[in-house]
Design a protein around this motif. Structure first.
Motif, PDB file in Angstrom:
ATOM      1  N   ARG A  28      35.337  16.207 -14.757  1.00  0.00           N
ATOM      2  CA  ARG A  28      34.069  16.487 -14.091  1.00  0.00           C
ATOM      3  C   ARG A  28      33.113  15.293 -14.141  1.00  0.00           C
ATOM      4  NH1 ARG A  28      32.349  20.900 -17.104  1.00  0.00           N
ATOM      5  NH2 ARG A  28      30.737  19.657 -18.066  1.00  0.00           N
ATOM      6  N   ARG A  29      33.263  14.409 -15.129  1.00  0.00           N
ATOM      7  CA  ARG A  29      32.345  13.276 -15.278  1.00  0.00           C
ATOM      8  C   ARG A  29      32.513  12.278 -14.137  1.00  0.00           C
ATOM      9  NH1 ARG A  29      31.753  11.132 -21.326  1.00  0.00           N
ATOM     10  NH2 ARG A  29      31.581   9.245 -20.092  1.00  0.00           N
ATOM     11  N   GLN A  30      31.400  11.676 -13.756  1.00  0.00           N
ATOM     12  CA  GLN A  30      31.414  10.705 -12.663  1.00  0.00           C
ATOM     13  C   GLN A  30      32.226   9.453 -13.007  1.00  0.00           C
ATOM     14  OE1 GLN A  30      30.173  10.897  -9.530  1.00  0.00           O
ATOM     15  NE2 GLN A  30      29.682  13.033  -9.923  1.00  0.00           N
ATOM     16  N   ASP A  31      32.383   9.150 -14.304  1.00  0.00           N
ATOM     17  CA  ASP A  31      33.126   7.946 -14.671  1.00  0.00           C
ATOM     18  C   ASP A  31      34.635   8.174 -14.751  1.00  0.00           C
ATOM     19  OD1 ASP A  31      33.012   9.451 -16.994  1.00  0.00           O
ATOM     20  OD2 ASP A  31      32.603   7.751 -18.305  1.00  0.00           O
ATOM     21  N   CYS A  32      35.106   9.374 -14.447  1.00  0.00           N
ATOM     22  CA  CYS A  32      36.549   9.629 -14.369  1.00  0.00           C
ATOM     23  C   CYS A  32      37.094   8.961 -13.111  1.00  0.00           C
ATOM     24  CB  CYS A  32      36.843  11.129 -14.326  1.00  0.00           C
ATOM     25  SG  CYS A  32      36.546  11.976 -15.882  1.00  0.00           S
ATOM     26  N   ASP A  33      38.368   8.601 -13.139  1.00  0.00           N
ATOM     27  CA  ASP A  33      38.992   7.998 -11.961  1.00  0.00           C
ATOM     28  C   ASP A  33      39.020   8.967 -10.789  1.00  0.00           C
ATOM     29  OD1 ASP A  33      39.733   5.470 -13.223  1.00  0.00           O
ATOM     30  OD2 ASP A  33      41.121   6.698 -14.392  1.00  0.00           O
ATOM     31  N   LEU A  34      39.246  10.232 -11.089  1.00  0.00           N
ATOM     32  CA  LEU A  34      39.219  11.281 -10.072  1.00  0.00           C
ATOM     33  C   LEU A  34      38.250  12.349 -10.560  1.00  0.00           C
ATOM     34  CD1 LEU A  34      40.284  12.395  -7.419  1.00  0.00           C
ATOM     35  CD2 LEU A  34      42.163  13.424  -8.674  1.00  0.00           C
ATOM     36  N   CYS A  35      37.100  12.429  -9.904  1.00  0.00           N
ATOM     37  CA  CYS A  35      36.042  13.342 -10.333  1.00  0.00           C
ATOM     38  C   CYS A  35      36.177  14.671  -9.597  1.00  0.00           C
ATOM     39  CB  CYS A  35      34.693  12.703 -10.039  1.00  0.00           C
ATOM     40  SG  CYS A  35      33.307  13.748 -10.497  1.00  0.00           S
ATOM     41  N   LEU A  36      36.328  15.767 -10.367  1.00  0.00           N
ATOM     42  CA  LEU A  36      36.369  17.122  -9.814  1.00  0.00           C
ATOM     43  C   LEU A  36      35.029  17.783 -10.116  1.00  0.00           C
ATOM     44  CD1 LEU A  36      39.886  18.336 -11.039  1.00  0.00           C
ATOM     45  CD2 LEU A  36      39.278  17.406  -8.820  1.00  0.00           C
ATOM     46  N   PRO A  37      34.138  17.876  -9.146  1.00  0.00           N
ATOM     47  CA  PRO A  37      32.796  18.402  -9.408  1.00  0.00           C
ATOM     48  C   PRO A  37      32.756  19.930  -9.421  1.00  0.00           C
ATOM     49  CG  PRO A  37      32.959  17.728  -7.144  1.00  0.00           C
ATOM     50  CD  PRO A  37      34.286  17.407  -7.786  1.00  0.00           C
ATOM     51  N   ILE A  38      33.549  20.522 -10.312  1.00  0.00           N
ATOM     52  CA  ILE A  38      33.586  21.981 -10.424  1.00  0.00           C
ATOM     53  C   ILE A  38      33.406  22.363 -11.889  1.00  0.00           C
ATOM     54  CG2 ILE A  38      34.957  22.415  -8.348  1.00  0.00           C
ATOM     55  CD1 ILE A  38      37.448  22.522 -10.118  1.00  0.00           C
ATOM     56  N   PRO A  39      32.706  23.463 -12.155  1.00  0.00           N
ATOM     57  CA  PRO A  39      32.402  23.839 -13.540  1.00  0.00           C
ATOM     58  C   PRO A  39      33.625  24.137 -14.407  1.00  0.00           C
ATOM     59  CG  PRO A  39      31.109  25.145 -11.988  1.00  0.00           C
ATOM     60  CD  PRO A  39      32.060  24.332 -11.191  1.00  0.00           C
ATOM     61  N   ASN A 151      23.319  20.575 -13.114  1.00  0.00           N
ATOM     62  CA  ASN A 151      23.556  21.177 -11.804  1.00  0.00           C
ATOM     63  C   ASN A 151      24.702  20.416 -11.161  1.00  0.00           C
ATOM     64  OD1 ASN A 151      21.484  23.014 -12.040  1.00  0.00           O
ATOM     65  ND2 ASN A 151      19.969  21.609 -11.204  1.00  0.00           N
ATOM     66  N   LEU A 152      25.760  21.129 -10.840  1.00  0.00           N
ATOM     67  CA  LEU A 152      26.936  20.503 -10.263  1.00  0.00           C
ATOM     68  C   LEU A 152      27.039  20.861  -8.794  1.00  0.00           C
ATOM     69  CD1 LEU A 152      29.414  21.285 -13.132  1.00  0.00           C
ATOM     70  CD2 LEU A 152      28.321  19.132 -12.642  1.00  0.00           C
ATOM     71  N   PRO A 153      27.636  19.988  -8.016  1.00  0.00           N
ATOM     72  CA  PRO A 153      27.827  20.310  -6.600  1.00  0.00           C
ATOM     73  C   PRO A 153      28.699  21.546  -6.446  1.00  0.00           C
ATOM     74  CG  PRO A 153      28.430  18.026  -7.076  1.00  0.00           C
ATOM     75  CD  PRO A 153      28.158  18.706  -8.379  1.00  0.00           C
TER      76      PRO A 153
END
Length: 163
Positions: A28-39, A151-153
């Motif tokens: 979920r973190r923005q610094d991951c190579d693949l960011c999954l913006p889900i809780p 707050n996550l997308p």
């Protein structure tokens, strides 16, 4: 070795993601190579390692688990056509172009843990619930503790960070 994660979208289409390096972090973190913006994705959920012709996924202590072909796993070698699932997100593993076409492939649902019944409640078998209750009883809760919530997308799967 050329590896792609093929995202199976709800509308039946597929979106490819090329693994950017020998070690790819998903979370979920923005610094991951693949960011999954889900809780349901942990901040650093899992990582995929390419080493000497082998591709391995390793769970990084995620809360909701990493599933390969419907089975929860800590670490497993991936093969072409395997399905990697994080929450509602399912990827098909493509290695050196195989499988070539995954249109029409349905996501494999996760296998749920067997349940036992204790005091009328259903709980996962082989759990450590009793140990947790004991630890909680012995915990010093005099200081307030808070959890930061961001707050996550929404769960629109087209919002992955560009690789």
């Amino acid at each position: 070795m050329q590896v792609n994660l093929l995202l199976l979208k709800k509308d039946g289409s597929v979106k490819p993601f090329n693994l950017p390096s020998a070690v790819t972090t998903i979370g979920r973190r923005q610094d991951c190579d693949l960011c999954l913006p889900i809780p349901v994705a942990s901040r650093k959920h899992c990582e995929i390692n390419m080493d000497q012709g082998r591709l391995v996924v390793r769970d990084l202590g995620s809360k909701n688990g990493t599933f390969v072909n419907g089975k929860k796993t800590e670490e497993v070698r991936l093969k072409p056509g395997d399905q990697l699932r994080i929450g509602p997100v399912t990827f098909v593993i493509q290695i050196d172009g195989s499988p070539a076409d995954v249109t029409g492939v349905k996501p494999i649902e996760p296998v749920h843990e067997p349940m036992d019944e204790k005091n009328g409640d259903k709980v996962p078998a082989d759990n450590h619930f009793d140990e947790f209750i004991q630890d909680l009883a012995n915990a010093d809760l005099s200081e307030s503790q808070s959890t930061e919530i961001h707050n996550l997308p929404g769960d629109d799967m087209t919002t992955f960070k560009d690789m």
